[in-house]
Design an enzyme around this catalytic site. Structure first.
Site, PDB file in Angstrom:
ATOM      1  N   HIS A  18       0.853  -1.195   0.000  1.00  0.00           N
ATOM      2  CA  HIS A  18       0.000   0.000   0.000  1.00  0.00           C
ATOM      3  C   HIS A  18       0.887   1.242   0.000  1.00  0.00           C
ATOM      4  O   HIS A  18       2.111   1.129   0.013  1.00  0.00           O
ATOM      5  CB  HIS A  18      -0.943   0.005   1.200  1.00  0.00           C
ATOM      6  N   HIS A  21       2.420   3.697   2.075  1.00  0.00           N
ATOM      7  CA  HIS A  21       2.744   3.694   3.501  1.00  0.00           C
ATOM      8  C   HIS A  21       2.755   5.110   4.082  1.00  0.00           C
ATOM      9  O   HIS A  21       3.142   6.065   3.415  1.00  0.00           O
ATOM     10  CB  HIS A  21       4.126   3.074   3.726  1.00  0.00           C
ATOM     11  N   ASP A  35       4.213   5.424   7.302  1.00  0.00           N
ATOM     12  CA  ASP A  35       5.221   5.403   8.365  1.00  0.00           C
ATOM     13  C   ASP A  35       6.652   5.306   7.861  1.00  0.00           C
ATOM     14  O   ASP A  35       7.592   5.429   8.630  1.00  0.00           O
ATOM     15  CB  ASP A  35       4.943   4.267   9.348  1.00  0.00           C
ATOM     16  N   HIS A  36       6.827   5.037   6.570  1.00  0.00           N
ATOM     17  CA  HIS A  36       8.173   4.997   6.005  1.00  0.00           C
ATOM     18  C   HIS A  36       8.110   5.281   4.514  1.00  0.00           C
ATOM     19  O   HIS A  36       7.058   5.096   3.882  1.00  0.00           O
ATOM     20  CB  HIS A  36       8.860   3.643   6.257  1.00  0.00           C
ATOM     21  N   HIS A  65      -7.519  -0.476   5.467  1.00  0.00           N
ATOM     22  CA  HIS A  65      -6.486   0.373   6.072  1.00  0.00           C
ATOM     23  C   HIS A  65      -6.232   1.558   5.144  1.00  0.00           C
ATOM     24  O   HIS A  65      -6.177   2.704   5.592  1.00  0.00           O
ATOM     25  CB  HIS A  65      -5.217  -0.448   6.293  1.00  0.00           C
ATOM     26  N   ASP A  90      -0.312  -4.086   6.130  1.00  0.00           N
ATOM     27  CA  ASP A  90      -0.896  -3.554   7.365  1.00  0.00           C
ATOM     28  C   ASP A  90      -2.350  -3.983   7.543  1.00  0.00           C
ATOM     29  O   ASP A  90      -3.024  -3.502   8.450  1.00  0.00           O
ATOM     30  CB  ASP A  90      -0.834  -2.023   7.362  1.00  0.00           C
ATOM     31  N   HIS A 128       4.436  -5.162   9.547  1.00  0.00           N
ATOM     32  CA  HIS A 128       5.088  -4.613  10.738  1.00  0.00           C
ATOM     33  C   HIS A 128       4.861  -5.546  11.914  1.00  0.00           C
ATOM     34  O   HIS A 128       3.877  -6.292  11.951  1.00  0.00           O
ATOM     35  CB  HIS A 128       4.497  -3.244  11.128  1.00  0.00           C
TER      36      HIS A 128
END
Length: 228
Positions: free
Chosen positions: A58, A60, A62-63, A114, A131, A171
């Site tokens: 997807h 992301h 967070d990074h 998500h 996720d 994760h």
């Protein structure tokens, strides 16, 4: 025989996966991280494989993906789900489509909720769930077009696989690296004993901090991680 590596980025708790066909040595990588591109290149060289595809689960928050760097270095094709709406990819996969690398086949499973564009992947006896399904958890639904209803449906799709199917998440924050569908059915607090209404209520009641890197990560990932 299989060629498989699970890699971990401590700064973002991100799990990256490298899969390869043992005969042709063609490989795919799932969810690489920008800061780990040199590590990934070293592993690819060490394994003696040729990277054919870079798969994203997807966009992301967070990074920043390392996919842009790997594509530039190795000429591999960048792949994401159709629902991401990305214009920088080489391939946009629809639900149920497949990619071949050597004699191996990876199957795309659309799992929105998500984010709109979440895609899980099935290879052999394992699911790479990004996720969407985590170990004892699931992805949040409070940003990037998140939807508890759609996530519930996506989780049911993943839970329909046999109990012994291995689950490799995008994760983990507690040192865990693999689960099974049966385990998640039995003890995941976002799954076990929850019907749709209870799941939606649980998700809507979450009060989570905003992802620390979202303002950097999302715009960069909409460019497939290209930094120049």
């Amino acid at each position: 025989m299989i060629l498989f590596r699970q890699l971990f980025d401590e700064a973002t708790w991100t799990l990256t996966y490298l899969l390869a066909d043992p005969r042709t040595r063609e490989a795919v990588i799932i969810d690489p991280v920008l800061e780990q591109v040199e590590r990934d290149l070293a592993v690819i060289r060490e394994m003696g494989v040729t990277l054919r595809y870079i798969l994203e689960t997807h966009v992301h928050a967070d990074h920043v993906t390392g996919g842009g760097g790997l594509r530039k270095a190795l000429g591999a094709q960048f792949v994401a789900g159709q629902g991401t709406g990305l214009s920088c990819t080489d391939v946009l996969l629809e639900d149920g489509e497949t990619l071949a690398f050597g004699d191996e086949v990876i199957h795309a499973i659309a799992t929105p909720g998500h984010t709109n564009g979440c895609m899980s992947y099935r290879w052999r006896d394992r699911l790479f769930t990004g996720d969407t399904l985590l170990i004892d958890a699931c992805g949040r639904t409070d940003f990037q077009e998140g939807s508890p209803d759609r996530l519930y449906d996506s989780l049911q799709k993943l839970l329909s696989y046999p109990d012994e199917t291995l689950v490799f998440p995008g994760h983990d924050y507690h040192g865990r690296r693999v689960s099974t569908i049966g385990q998640e059915k039995g003890i995941n607090p976002y799954i076990a004993g929850l019907d749709r209404a209870a799941f939606v209520a649980k998700m809507n009641a979450l009060d989570l901090p905003r992802p620390r890197r979202i303002d950097i990560a999302v715009p960069a990932n909409k460019r497939c991680g290209e930094t120049s």
